[in-house]
Motif scaffolding. Structure first.
Motif, mmCIF file in Angstrom:
data_model
loop_
_atom_site.group_PDB
_atom_site.id
_atom_site.type_symbol
_atom_site.label_atom_id
_atom_site.label_comp_id
_atom_site.label_asym_id
_atom_site.label_seq_id
_atom_site.Cartn_x
_atom_site.Cartn_y
_atom_site.Cartn_z
ATOM 1 N N LEU A 180 -1.476 15.597 23.268
ATOM 2 C CA LEU A 180 -0.264 16.399 22.007
ATOM 3 C C LEU A 180 -1.264 16.889 20.172
ATOM 4 C CD1 LEU A 180 0.961 12.351 21.787
ATOM 5 C CD2 LEU A 180 2.475 15.123 21.933
ATOM 6 N N ILE A 181 -2.732 16.788 20.408
ATOM 7 C CA ILE A 181 -3.381 17.808 19.193
ATOM 8 C C ILE A 181 -4.143 18.878 19.897
ATOM 9 C CG2 ILE A 181 -4.413 17.128 17.246
ATOM 10 C CD1 ILE A 181 -2.085 15.715 17.136
ATOM 11 N N ASP A 182 -3.262 19.943 20.418
ATOM 12 C CA ASP A 182 -3.857 20.826 20.472
ATOM 13 C C ASP A 182 -4.340 22.093 20.267
ATOM 14 O OD1 ASP A 182 -1.458 21.690 20.348
ATOM 15 O OD2 ASP A 182 -0.348 22.038 22.490
ATOM 16 N N LYS A 183 -3.750 21.708 19.090
ATOM 17 C CA LYS A 183 -4.341 23.323 17.783
ATOM 18 C C LYS A 183 -4.560 22.741 16.813
ATOM 19 C CE LYS A 183 -0.869 25.720 19.775
ATOM 20 N NZ LYS A 183 1.217 26.238 19.183
ATOM 21 N N PRO A 184 -5.785 23.524 16.572
ATOM 22 C CA PRO A 184 -6.288 22.574 14.659
ATOM 23 C C PRO A 184 -5.331 22.275 13.379
ATOM 24 C CG PRO A 184 -7.446 24.905 15.793
ATOM 25 C CD PRO A 184 -6.175 24.870 16.707
ATOM 26 N N GLU A 185 -4.209 22.773 13.973
ATOM 27 C CA GLU A 185 -3.444 22.727 12.834
ATOM 28 C C GLU A 185 -2.774 21.292 12.395
ATOM 29 O OE1 GLU A 185 -1.335 25.964 15.614
ATOM 30 O OE2 GLU A 185 -3.275 25.383 14.333
ATOM 31 N N LYS A 186 -2.645 20.860 13.839
ATOM 32 C CA LYS A 186 -1.719 19.790 13.994
ATOM 33 C C LYS A 186 -2.205 18.350 13.144
ATOM 34 C CE LYS A 186 0.877 20.935 18.130
ATOM 35 N NZ LYS A 186 1.884 21.647 19.692
ATOM 36 N N LYS A 187 -2.004 17.422 13.620
ATOM 37 C CA LYS A 187 -2.384 16.277 13.295
ATOM 38 C C LYS A 187 -2.419 15.246 13.078
ATOM 39 C CE LYS A 187 -2.111 18.171 7.968
ATOM 40 N NZ LYS A 187 -1.747 17.279 6.127
ATOM 41 N N PHE A 188 -3.059 14.186 13.381
ATOM 42 C CA PHE A 188 -3.084 12.298 14.021
ATOM 43 C C PHE A 188 -3.020 11.357 12.811
ATOM 44 C CE2 PHE A 188 -4.592 8.334 15.916
ATOM 45 C CZ PHE A 188 -3.473 7.891 16.626
ATOM 46 N N VAL A 189 -2.045 11.239 12.374
ATOM 47 C CA VAL A 189 -2.528 10.209 10.908
ATOM 48 C C VAL A 189 -1.997 8.837 11.581
ATOM 49 C CG1 VAL A 189 -1.773 9.341 8.336
ATOM 50 C CG2 VAL A 189 -1.997 11.902 9.252
ATOM 51 N N MET A 190 -3.114 7.832 11.327
ATOM 52 C CA MET A 190 -2.826 5.886 11.715
ATOM 53 C C MET A 190 -3.336 5.194 11.024
ATOM 54 S SD MET A 190 -5.382 4.857 14.992
ATOM 55 C CE MET A 190 -6.537 4.647 13.836
ATOM 56 N N SER A 191 -2.463 4.517 10.744
ATOM 57 C CA SER A 191 -2.685 2.868 10.160
ATOM 58 C C SER A 191 -3.397 2.028 11.080
ATOM 59 C CB SER A 191 -1.850 2.824 9.554
ATOM 60 O OG SER A 191 -0.993 2.034 10.172
ATOM 61 N N TRP A 192 -5.047 1.836 10.294
ATOM 62 C CA TRP A 192 -5.957 1.325 11.520
ATOM 63 C C TRP A 192 -5.920 -0.211 10.755
ATOM 64 C CZ3 TRP A 192 -11.591 0.672 11.435
ATOM 65 C CH2 TRP A 192 -11.874 -0.204 12.752
ATOM 66 N N ASN A 193 -5.005 -1.570 10.672
ATOM 67 C CA ASN A 193 -5.323 -2.765 9.795
ATOM 68 C C ASN A 193 -5.089 -3.756 10.436
ATOM 69 O OD1 ASN A 193 -4.156 -5.342 8.425
ATOM 70 N ND2 ASN A 193 -3.136 -3.547 7.117
ATOM 71 N N ARG A 194 -5.035 -3.806 11.947
ATOM 72 C CA ARG A 194 -5.794 -5.169 13.038
ATOM 73 C C ARG A 194 -6.539 -4.266 13.689
ATOM 74 N NH1 ARG A 194 -3.720 -9.147 15.574
ATOM 75 N NH2 ARG A 194 -4.254 -9.848 17.846
ATOM 76 N N ARG A 195 -8.119 -4.701 12.671
ATOM 77 C CA ARG A 195 -8.984 -4.348 13.373
ATOM 78 C C ARG A 195 -9.789 -5.310 14.385
ATOM 79 N NH1 ARG A 195 -11.483 -0.442 7.993
ATOM 80 N NH2 ARG A 195 -9.148 0.010 7.665
ATOM 81 N N MET A 196 -10.929 -4.681 14.712
ATOM 82 C CA MET A 196 -11.321 -5.274 16.035
ATOM 83 C C MET A 196 -12.994 -4.325 15.815
ATOM 84 S SD MET A 196 -8.754 -6.155 18.956
ATOM 85 C CE MET A 196 -8.294 -4.718 19.046
ATOM 86 N N GLU A 197 -13.497 -4.936 16.396
ATOM 87 C CA GLU A 197 -15.289 -4.319 16.857
ATOM 88 C C GLU A 197 -15.164 -3.529 17.661
ATOM 89 O OE1 GLU A 197 -19.250 -4.156 15.762
ATOM 90 O OE2 GLU A 197 -17.526 -5.498 14.598
ATOM 91 N N GLU A 198 -14.326 -3.933 18.796
ATOM 92 C CA GLU A 198 -14.264 -2.790 19.737
ATOM 93 C C GLU A 198 -13.717 -1.766 19.603
ATOM 94 O OE1 GLU A 198 -14.333 -7.347 20.729
ATOM 95 O OE2 GLU A 198 -13.623 -6.315 19.189
ATOM 96 N N SER A 199 -12.863 -2.057 18.264
ATOM 97 C CA SER A 199 -12.454 -0.504 18.679
ATOM 98 C C SER A 199 -13.413 1.077 17.529
ATOM 99 C CB SER A 199 -11.653 -0.288 17.434
ATOM 100 O OG SER A 199 -10.213 -1.143 17.475
ATOM 101 N N LYS A 200 -13.958 0.650 18.187
ATOM 102 C CA LYS A 200 -15.544 1.492 17.476
ATOM 103 C C LYS A 200 -15.156 2.687 18.938
ATOM 104 C CE LYS A 200 -18.819 -0.990 14.214
ATOM 105 N NZ LYS A 200 -20.106 -0.987 14.539
ATOM 106 N N GLU A 201 -15.213 2.121 19.639
ATOM 107 C CA GLU A 201 -15.159 3.398 20.879
ATOM 108 C C GLU A 201 -14.170 4.095 20.920
ATOM 109 O OE1 GLU A 201 -14.375 2.705 25.364
ATOM 110 O OE2 GLU A 201 -14.402 1.169 24.748
ATOM 111 N N PHE A 202 -12.974 4.002 20.127
ATOM 112 C CA PHE A 202 -11.940 4.964 20.349
ATOM 113 C C PHE A 202 -12.363 5.499 19.082
ATOM 114 C CE2 PHE A 202 -8.320 6.860 17.443
ATOM 115 C CZ PHE A 202 -8.055 7.026 18.517
ATOM 116 N N PHE A 203 -13.076 5.258 17.743
ATOM 117 C CA PHE A 203 -13.340 6.551 17.270
ATOM 118 C C PHE A 203 -14.684 7.655 18.206
ATOM 119 C CE2 PHE A 203 -11.370 3.571 14.568
ATOM 120 C CZ PHE A 203 -10.847 3.861 13.583
#
Length: 227
Positions: A180-203
């Motif tokens: 989906l994000i295949d060009k530098p001008e495109k953005k992905f904006v995400m809220s990350w409220n429900r947090r888990m230690e394992e989610s570090k892997e995503f970043f």
């Protein structure tokens, strides 16, 4: 990537919603009884009607806390977000669940297409139902399972709320985001409220995939391709 101090326990959903306006029980041939309730939920000072199911295998049945973080980021004068950044752009909400965020953004003049897991149509039908409840025309909805190959495109901004629940499919999620994000001008904006230690892997996977991440405040993160 977030610091260790940014990681906290998952947010409990219990008690986030007022009493339901009505409750319905439906049966099916298997004997399972699906329950749902229609409620009035305020999003950035605007009351909206939303139907939420008691169960869905992919948790697309409820309004997640991150919905309010992302709505406030774009609609509150106290944040750095600007709803005008979304206007005149094609926006995809990934993991729309009940469609509540898309409904609120559309009320502000944003063009939003909803998207969620490809099930037997329950997610799509519920989103369309919620659009009807709020007197809005239906928008296109894309049924898509992460990692299976994207079939539509042309989106300028991807938004998502609390989609990091299933740690086992982070690779598939990143695969889809890279499509989906295949060009530098495109953005992905995400809220990350429900947090888990394992989610570090995503970043970490996003960084390995060529993305840079910026914490915009109040649990909202921006991802863009490295330039």
């Amino acid at each position: 990537m977030p610091n260790d101090r940014d990681i906290d326990a998952p947010v409990s959903l219990q008690g986030l919603w007022p009493d339901s306006d009505d409750e319905v029980i439906e049966g099916d041939e298997s004997g399972f009884k699906q329950e749902y309730e229609t409620q009035t939920i305020e999003v950035c000072s605007t009351p909206l009607q939303v139907r939420q199911f008691i169960f869905h295998s992919k948790n697309a049945n409820r309004v997640w806390p991150g919905t309010f973080n992302l709505a406030e980021y774009y609609l509150s004068s106290e944040t750095s977000g600007d709803i005008n950044d979304l206007k005149n752009k094609k926006v995809l909400e990934l993991g729309s669940a009940t469609g509540l965020l898309a409904i609120r953004l559309i009320q502000e003049g944003v063009t939003v297409i909803t998207c969620d897991y490809k099930d037997e149509g329950e997610i799509k039908d519920n989103i369309l139902h919620n659009f009807t409840l709020n007197n809005l025309p239906h928008v296109p909805h894309i049924e898509h399972t992460w990692g299976t190959g994207w079939v539509d495109g042309g989106f300028d901004v991807i938004v998502a709320s609390d989609i990091l629940l299933y740690c086992g499919v982070y690779k598939e999620l990143v695969f889809t985001l890279k499509e989906l994000i295949d060009k530098p001008e495109k953005k992905f904006v995400m809220s990350w409220n429900r947090r888990m230690e394992e989610s570090k892997e995503f970043f970490e996977l996003m960084e390995d995939g060529g993305f840079v991440c910026e914490h915009l405040g109040k649990c909202v993160y921006l991802f863009m391709l490295k330039t």
